[in-house]
Design a protein around this motif. Structure first.
Motif, PDB file in Angstrom:
ATOM      1  N   GLN A   4       0.866  -1.154   0.049  1.00 21.11           N
ATOM      2  CA  GLN A   4       0.011  -0.131   0.071  1.00 21.11           C
ATOM      3  C   GLN A   4       0.900   1.278   0.018  1.00 21.11           C
ATOM      4  OE1 GLN A   4      -2.482   0.418   3.474  1.00 21.11           O
ATOM      5  NE2 GLN A   4      -4.069   1.736   2.186  1.00 21.11           N
ATOM      6  N   GLN A   5       1.945   1.341   0.858  1.00 22.17           N
ATOM      7  CA  GLN A   5       2.735   2.483   0.912  1.00 22.17           C
ATOM      8  C   GLN A   5       3.459   2.432  -0.384  1.00 22.17           C
ATOM      9  OE1 GLN A   5       5.167   1.096   4.085  1.00 22.17           O
ATOM     10  NE2 GLN A   5       4.105   2.243   5.626  1.00 22.17           N
ATOM     11  N   GLU A   8       1.294   4.098  -2.740  1.00 28.08           N
ATOM     12  CA  GLU A   8       1.083   5.654  -2.386  1.00 28.08           C
ATOM     13  C   GLU A   8       2.365   6.449  -3.205  1.00 28.08           C
ATOM     14  OE1 GLU A   8      -1.259   5.590   1.948  1.00 28.08           O
ATOM     15  OE2 GLU A   8       1.042   5.998   1.639  1.00 28.08           O
ATOM     16  N   ASP A  33       4.996   7.194   6.532  1.00 34.42           N
ATOM     17  CA  ASP A  33       3.891   8.295   6.970  1.00 34.42           C
ATOM     18  C   ASP A  33       4.589   9.503   7.216  1.00 34.42           C
ATOM     19  OD1 ASP A  33       2.191   5.951   6.534  1.00 34.42           O
ATOM     20  OD2 ASP A  33       1.474   6.185   8.476  1.00 34.42           O
ATOM     21  N   SER A  77      -5.153  14.110   0.810  1.00 36.53           N
ATOM     22  CA  SER A  77      -6.377  13.296   0.385  1.00 36.53           C
ATOM     23  C   SER A  77      -6.253  12.907  -0.972  1.00 36.53           C
ATOM     24  CB  SER A  77      -7.463  14.174   0.383  1.00 36.53           C
ATOM     25  OG  SER A  77      -7.510  15.326  -0.636  1.00 36.53           O
ATOM     26  N   ALA A  80      -2.249  10.351  -0.530  1.00 36.68           N
ATOM     27  CA  ALA A  80      -1.989   9.575   0.898  1.00 36.68           C
ATOM     28  C   ALA A  80      -3.353   9.695   1.578  1.00 36.68           C
ATOM     29  CB  ALA A  80      -0.695  10.365   1.644  1.00 36.68           C
ATOM     30  N   PRO A  81      -4.509   9.017   0.836  1.00 40.40           N
ATOM     31  CA  PRO A  81      -5.886   9.134   1.558  1.00 40.40           C
ATOM     32  C   PRO A  81      -5.617   8.313   2.976  1.00 40.40           C
ATOM     33  CG  PRO A  81      -5.786   7.796  -0.431  1.00 40.40           C
ATOM     34  CD  PRO A  81      -4.469   8.388  -0.350  1.00 40.40           C
ATOM     35  N   ARG A  82      -4.920   7.164   3.164  1.00 37.15           N
ATOM     36  CA  ARG A  82      -4.777   6.634   4.437  1.00 37.15           C
ATOM     37  C   ARG A  82      -4.134   7.483   5.346  1.00 37.15           C
ATOM     38  NH1 ARG A  82      -0.680   4.457   6.683  1.00 37.15           N
ATOM     39  NH2 ARG A  82       0.594   4.735   4.643  1.00 37.15           N
ATOM     40  N   ILE A  83      -3.190   8.227   5.223  1.00 35.37           N
ATOM     41  CA  ILE A  83      -2.486   9.241   6.200  1.00 35.37           C
ATOM     42  C   ILE A  83      -3.592  10.146   6.426  1.00 35.37           C
ATOM     43  CG2 ILE A  83      -0.604  10.638   6.665  1.00 35.37           C
ATOM     44  CD1 ILE A  83       1.083   8.691   4.673  1.00 35.37           C
ATOM     45  N   HIS A  84      -4.087  10.686   5.420  1.00 37.51           N
ATOM     46  CA  HIS A  84      -5.202  11.717   5.462  1.00 37.51           C
ATOM     47  C   HIS A  84      -6.031  11.392   6.420  1.00 37.51           C
ATOM     48  CE1 HIS A  84      -8.440  14.496   3.971  1.00 37.51           C
ATOM     49  NE2 HIS A  84      -7.607  15.307   4.230  1.00 37.51           N
ATOM     50  N   GLN A  85      -6.690  10.108   6.628  1.00 38.38           N
ATOM     51  CA  GLN A  85      -7.786   9.767   7.501  1.00 38.38           C
ATOM     52  C   GLN A  85      -7.190  10.063   8.902  1.00 38.38           C
ATOM     53  OE1 GLN A  85      -8.785   5.705   6.495  1.00 38.38           O
ATOM     54  NE2 GLN A  85     -10.024   6.430   4.805  1.00 38.38           N
ATOM     55  N   GLN A  86      -5.747   9.905   9.091  1.00 33.88           N
ATOM     56  CA  GLN A  86      -5.273  10.239  10.501  1.00 33.88           C
ATOM     57  C   GLN A  86      -5.104  11.567  10.702  1.00 33.88           C
ATOM     58  OE1 GLN A  86      -1.734   8.041  10.169  1.00 33.88           O
ATOM     59  NE2 GLN A  86      -2.624   6.030   9.635  1.00 33.88           N
TER      60      GLN A  86
END
Length: 122
Positions: A4-5, A8, A33, A77, A80-86
């Motif tokens: 996944q990374q 990204e 991240d 967003s 890096a949507p996964r990081i954006h969620q955090q």
């Protein structure tokens, strides 16, 4: 790097990949991240500063800070949507605070003009 990374990273524009590689090499103890967050910040500040960085004073301009945070929010967003969620909620709260401070500044300046106007009308 997880799959996944890696995805990204692969989705980043070429300039952002170069920055990623640079920051990762400069900070080998940073995880993916952390590097992605640094790339997003670097990109947005670079876009805002443009050709003449001496004209910007980040510390004293909430409008500039707000635009940078909004750009970081959009970049995260998209890339890096996964990081954006955090960190998205933190960014949104910071933007709300800056909006408040900007509005308070505008109200303060308006009150000064009203006071000056009243002084000259008496």
């Amino acid at each position: 790097m997880t799959p996944q990374q890696q995805q990204e990273y692969n989705n980043l524009p070429l300039d952002d990949r170069r920055d990623y590689d640079l920051f990762a090499s400069q900070h080998p103890n940073w995880d993916h991240d952390m590097v992605m967050k640094r790339v997003s910040i670097n990109r947005q500040i670079g876009l805002m500063l443009g050709d003449n960085p001496m004209e910007k004073d980040i510390d004293k301009k909430p409008e500039f800070q707000k635009i940078v945070l909004e750009g970081i929010d959009r970049w995260m967003s998209k890339y890096a949507p996964r990081i954006h969620q955090q960190i998205g909620p933190f960014i949104h709260k910071a933007i709300e605070k800056l909006n408040y401070y900007i509005q308070q500044g505008i109200k303060f300046i308006a009150s000064i003009f009203e006071t000056i106007k009243a002084l000259f009308n008496t």
